[in-house]
Design a protein around this motif. Structure first.
Motif, mmCIF file in Angstrom:
data_model
loop_
_atom_site.group_PDB
_atom_site.id
_atom_site.type_symbol
_atom_site.label_atom_id
_atom_site.label_comp_id
_atom_site.label_asym_id
_atom_site.label_seq_id
_atom_site.Cartn_x
_atom_site.Cartn_y
_atom_site.Cartn_z
ATOM 1 N N MET A 1 2.327 8.180 -3.996
ATOM 2 C CA MET A 1 2.287 6.947 -4.781
ATOM 3 C C MET A 1 2.434 5.729 -3.874
ATOM 4 O O MET A 1 1.780 4.707 -4.061
ATOM 5 C CB MET A 1 3.412 6.972 -5.828
ATOM 6 C CG MET A 1 3.359 5.827 -6.805
ATOM 7 S SD MET A 1 1.880 5.903 -7.857
ATOM 8 C CE MET A 1 2.150 4.498 -8.913
ATOM 9 N N SER A 2 3.297 5.823 -2.872
ATOM 10 C CA SER A 2 3.515 4.695 -1.969
ATOM 11 C C SER A 2 2.256 4.395 -1.158
ATOM 12 O O SER A 2 1.954 3.233 -0.876
ATOM 13 C CB SER A 2 4.695 4.981 -1.031
ATOM 14 O OG SER A 2 4.442 6.147 -0.270
ATOM 15 N N LYS A 5 -0.099 2.674 -3.480
ATOM 16 C CA LYS A 5 0.339 1.296 -3.696
ATOM 17 C C LYS A 5 0.009 0.423 -2.491
ATOM 18 O O LYS A 5 -0.407 -0.730 -2.641
ATOM 19 C CB LYS A 5 1.850 1.275 -3.969
ATOM 20 C CG LYS A 5 2.376 -0.070 -4.430
ATOM 21 C CD LYS A 5 3.823 0.026 -4.864
ATOM 22 C CE LYS A 5 4.345 -1.316 -5.336
ATOM 23 N NZ LYS A 5 5.753 -1.245 -5.778
ATOM 24 N N PHE A 8 -3.654 -0.283 -2.550
ATOM 25 C CA PHE A 8 -3.904 -1.223 -3.648
ATOM 26 C C PHE A 8 -3.543 -2.651 -3.233
ATOM 27 O O PHE A 8 -4.310 -3.591 -3.457
ATOM 28 C CB PHE A 8 -3.080 -0.790 -4.859
ATOM 29 C CG PHE A 8 -3.272 -1.652 -6.072
ATOM 30 C CD1 PHE A 8 -4.324 -1.403 -6.941
ATOM 31 C CD2 PHE A 8 -2.414 -2.696 -6.344
ATOM 32 C CE1 PHE A 8 -4.510 -2.196 -8.067
ATOM 33 C CE2 PHE A 8 -2.593 -3.494 -7.456
ATOM 34 C CZ PHE A 8 -3.647 -3.238 -8.331
ATOM 35 N N GLN A 9 -2.375 -2.794 -2.612
ATOM 36 C CA GLN A 9 -1.938 -4.128 -2.180
ATOM 37 C C GLN A 9 -2.854 -4.691 -1.100
ATOM 38 O O GLN A 9 -3.122 -5.895 -1.064
ATOM 39 C CB GLN A 9 -0.489 -4.063 -1.643
ATOM 40 C CG GLN A 9 0.563 -3.687 -2.674
ATOM 41 C CD GLN A 9 0.808 -4.768 -3.708
ATOM 42 O OE1 GLN A 9 0.203 -5.832 -3.662
ATOM 43 N NE2 GLN A 9 1.686 -4.502 -4.659
ATOM 44 N N TYR A 12 -5.905 -5.922 -2.866
ATOM 45 C CA TYR A 12 -5.542 -7.159 -3.570
ATOM 46 C C TYR A 12 -5.530 -8.337 -2.598
ATOM 47 O O TYR A 12 -6.105 -9.403 -2.885
ATOM 48 C CB TYR A 12 -4.162 -7.001 -4.217
ATOM 49 C CG TYR A 12 -3.690 -8.221 -4.977
ATOM 50 C CD1 TYR A 12 -3.933 -8.340 -6.344
ATOM 51 C CD2 TYR A 12 -3.006 -9.254 -4.343
ATOM 52 C CE1 TYR A 12 -3.518 -9.453 -7.060
ATOM 53 C CE2 TYR A 12 -2.588 -10.372 -5.043
ATOM 54 C CZ TYR A 12 -2.838 -10.467 -6.397
ATOM 55 O OH TYR A 12 -2.427 -11.572 -7.087
ATOM 56 N N THR A 424 5.030 -4.731 -13.477
ATOM 57 C CA THR A 424 4.828 -3.679 -12.484
ATOM 58 C C THR A 424 3.554 -3.987 -11.729
ATOM 59 O O THR A 424 2.728 -4.784 -12.178
ATOM 60 C CB THR A 424 4.691 -2.287 -13.141
ATOM 61 O OG1 THR A 424 3.454 -2.242 -13.861
ATOM 62 C CG2 THR A 424 5.843 -1.997 -14.085
ATOM 63 N N PHE A 425 3.365 -3.346 -10.587
ATOM 64 C CA PHE A 425 2.167 -3.622 -9.799
ATOM 65 C C PHE A 425 0.898 -3.199 -10.527
ATOM 66 O O PHE A 425 -0.198 -3.653 -10.216
ATOM 67 C CB PHE A 425 2.269 -2.942 -8.422
ATOM 68 C CG PHE A 425 1.787 -1.521 -8.397
ATOM 69 C CD1 PHE A 425 0.489 -1.222 -7.991
ATOM 70 C CD2 PHE A 425 2.615 -0.467 -8.773
ATOM 71 C CE1 PHE A 425 0.033 0.088 -7.959
ATOM 72 C CE2 PHE A 425 2.173 0.841 -8.738
ATOM 73 C CZ PHE A 425 0.875 1.120 -8.331
ATOM 74 N N VAL A 426 1.060 -2.334 -11.551
ATOM 75 C CA VAL A 426 -0.098 -1.912 -12.338
ATOM 76 C C VAL A 426 -0.766 -3.109 -13.008
ATOM 77 O O VAL A 426 -1.969 -3.134 -13.240
ATOM 78 C CB VAL A 426 0.324 -0.859 -13.394
ATOM 79 C CG1 VAL A 426 -0.854 -0.459 -14.274
ATOM 80 C CG2 VAL A 426 0.894 0.374 -12.710
ATOM 81 N N ASP A 428 -1.434 -5.818 -11.729
ATOM 82 C CA ASP A 428 -2.391 -6.414 -10.797
ATOM 83 C C ASP A 428 -3.754 -5.720 -10.854
ATOM 84 O O ASP A 428 -4.698 -6.157 -10.197
ATOM 85 C CB ASP A 428 -1.850 -6.340 -9.357
ATOM 86 C CG ASP A 428 -0.664 -7.276 -9.149
ATOM 87 O OD1 ASP A 428 -0.613 -8.303 -9.854
ATOM 88 O OD2 ASP A 428 0.188 -6.993 -8.295
#
Length: 467
Positions: A1-2, A5, A8-9, A12, A424-426, A428
């Motif tokens: 997951m990390s 993430k 994903f970041q 972004y 949450t980051f979701v 985004d």
């Protein structure tokens, strides 16, 4: 997951972060993001290629809106109804909370740069909506027509007779759209539940359940979406506009200083010395781009569904939608905030700030009004994005009710979760999705723009010969 993430970041930041900065006088810097780098030059280019369409053909846009509608084929919608659907999704939280955030970060001058991006974005909106009309298909499930960027991207990359069944870029666009609209669903519900708690002290669970149930009743019925938006969108937009006019009349003496503040700060007369001009320009430009969605490929999903006599007509209607979104609704939010004493909102942000400003202007009624209008804006946005999802689900999974219904259920689940969850980051996903959509859409828009320009030329010649 990390790891996910982190990826994903990174995506972004690549889309919305500053790719590079330009030093400006006074110690200020101008940060340029990928999307600004794509959309602003594109808007300038298409404005020139359409011979300054937003200014030259604005009266024609209004004329088409008032034009008598011909009876559409079963399941099809009119050009104006397609405009209403796209307006439903454009006119959302970005016009309320987003404008407040832009002004909070970039000052009053951000409003001017929002206006500029709308004027430039209108030409881009014309190109993509006209292409959506040119390459629309009959919709075997809902009746009428369907289309959008996935379909004209397909025509660009998959030639007739090719063994390829689908285009990779078209698939990526459709996936990005479905991801984006799930992310937006969460933010919609959270904003509504927060606003209703502030206004009525209603627990978020109850507000969220009501929102999900009402939305489900609409989106799970075959023809309910457009009928509901036909009523909700004009009512909410006119109400918000009228109350803003009332506030402006009530504070008429302050208007000259507000407009002076907007133009002074837009060009950094005060900000340059403080090194803040870059923030003014970029916050206004980014918020304008995100709000009016021109170039993202969202609105063409509605534009393609229109049963209209000429493709360029729908292009002009969607260009008008950009004006409605930014020059009217966003300006309303800006006026409400800028006519509020600065010290009254210190330390506040988002919905709290917006409801505080409305409370200042209209008392307790203002807090209630903004909660109700946000509910309408958000509800119509959710209904609209599921209309957008239809052709993209069909492109990815074929023409079947199972995939259409499963995506609607997924979006309703996201709506429910968002109403109860803290940030949450979701969330985004919406920003990343719309950014990726824009990139994939613009890949096709430049090489295919000539077809939209030819359509515009043909339309103007026919108008001239008939006049």
């Amino acid at each position: 997951m990390s790891i996910f993430k982190a990826i994903f970041q990174a995506v972004y930041y690549c889309l919305w972060g500053d790719l590079f900065t330009i030093p400006l006088p006074g110690g200020s810097t101008l940060g340029i993001s990928l999307l600004v780098l794509i959309l602003i030059p594109s808007g300038i280019y298409f404005t020139i290629r359409t011979r300054f369409l937003p200014f030259r053909l604005f009266p024609e846009m209004l004329r088409i809106t008032a034009e008598k509608r011909n009876k559409s084929r079963e399941g099809a919608i009119s050009g104006v109804q397609a405009l209403i659907v796209s307006t439903a999704t454009r006119v959302g939280m970005g016009n309320l909370v987003g404008v407040v955030a832009a002004i909070s970060l970039g000052g009053a001058g951000a409003v001017f740069w929002m206006w500029v991006t709308a004027l430039l974005g209108a030409s881009t909106a014309f190109i993509e909506a006209t292409l959506a009309q040119i390459y629309k298909e009959k919709d075997p499930l809902y009746g009428g027509y369907r289309g959008g960027p996935a379909y004209y991207i397909h025509h660009l990359f998959v030639k007739p007779g090719s063994p390829k069944k689908k285009s990779v870029i078209a698939i990526l666009f459709a996936l990005s759209g479905l991801i984006c609209w799930c992310g937006i669903s969460q933010v919609i519900a959270n904003s509504v539940s927060s606003a209703f708690y502030n206004a009525f002290q209603i627990p978020p669970l109850y507000t969220t359940i009501l929102l999900v149930v009402v939305s489900a009743v609409i989106v799970l019925r075959k023809y309910a979406t457009v009928k509901v938006l036909d009523v909700v969108v004009p009512v909410m937009a006119v109400l918000y506009f009228l109350f803003t006019i009332f506030i402006m009349i009530k504070n008429a003496g302050l208007l000259p200083s507000v407009f002076r503040q907007i133009f002074e700060e837009a060009f950094g007369i005060r900000q340059a010395a403080a090194g803040g001009f870059g923030a003014v320009l970029m916050n206004g430009a980014k918020r304008g781009l995100f709000s009016n969605e021109a170039g993202s490929g969202s609105a063409p999903c509605a534009a393609a569904a229109a049963d209209i006599s000429h493709p360029a007509k729908e292009g002009l209607l969607q260009a008008l939608g950009v004006f409605i979104d930014t020059l009217v609704i966003c300006t309303c939010s800006a006026m409400i905030m800028l006519l509020t004493p600065a010290g009254l909102t210190d330390g506040l942000a988002g919905m709290d700030l917006l409801q505080k400003t409305m409370g200042h202007h209209l008392g307790e009624f203002g807090v209630i009004f903004i909660a109700v209008i946000l509910w309408l804006f958000s509800f119509s946005t959710f209904i609209g994005i599921l209309f957008y999802a239809r052709p993209n689900v069909a492109y990815l999974f074929g023409d079947n009710w199972l995939s259409q219904t499963l995506y609607k259920i997924l979006a309703l689940i996201m709506l429910f979760v968002g109403g109860l969850a803290a940030y949450t980051f979701v969330w985004d996903l919406g920003d990343v999705g719309v950014g990726l959509m824009t990139v994939f859409n613009m890949i096709a828009l430049f090489p295919m723009a000539r077809y939209a320009l030819d359509s515009l030329k043909d339309y103007e010649e026919k108008r001239k010969s008939n006049s």
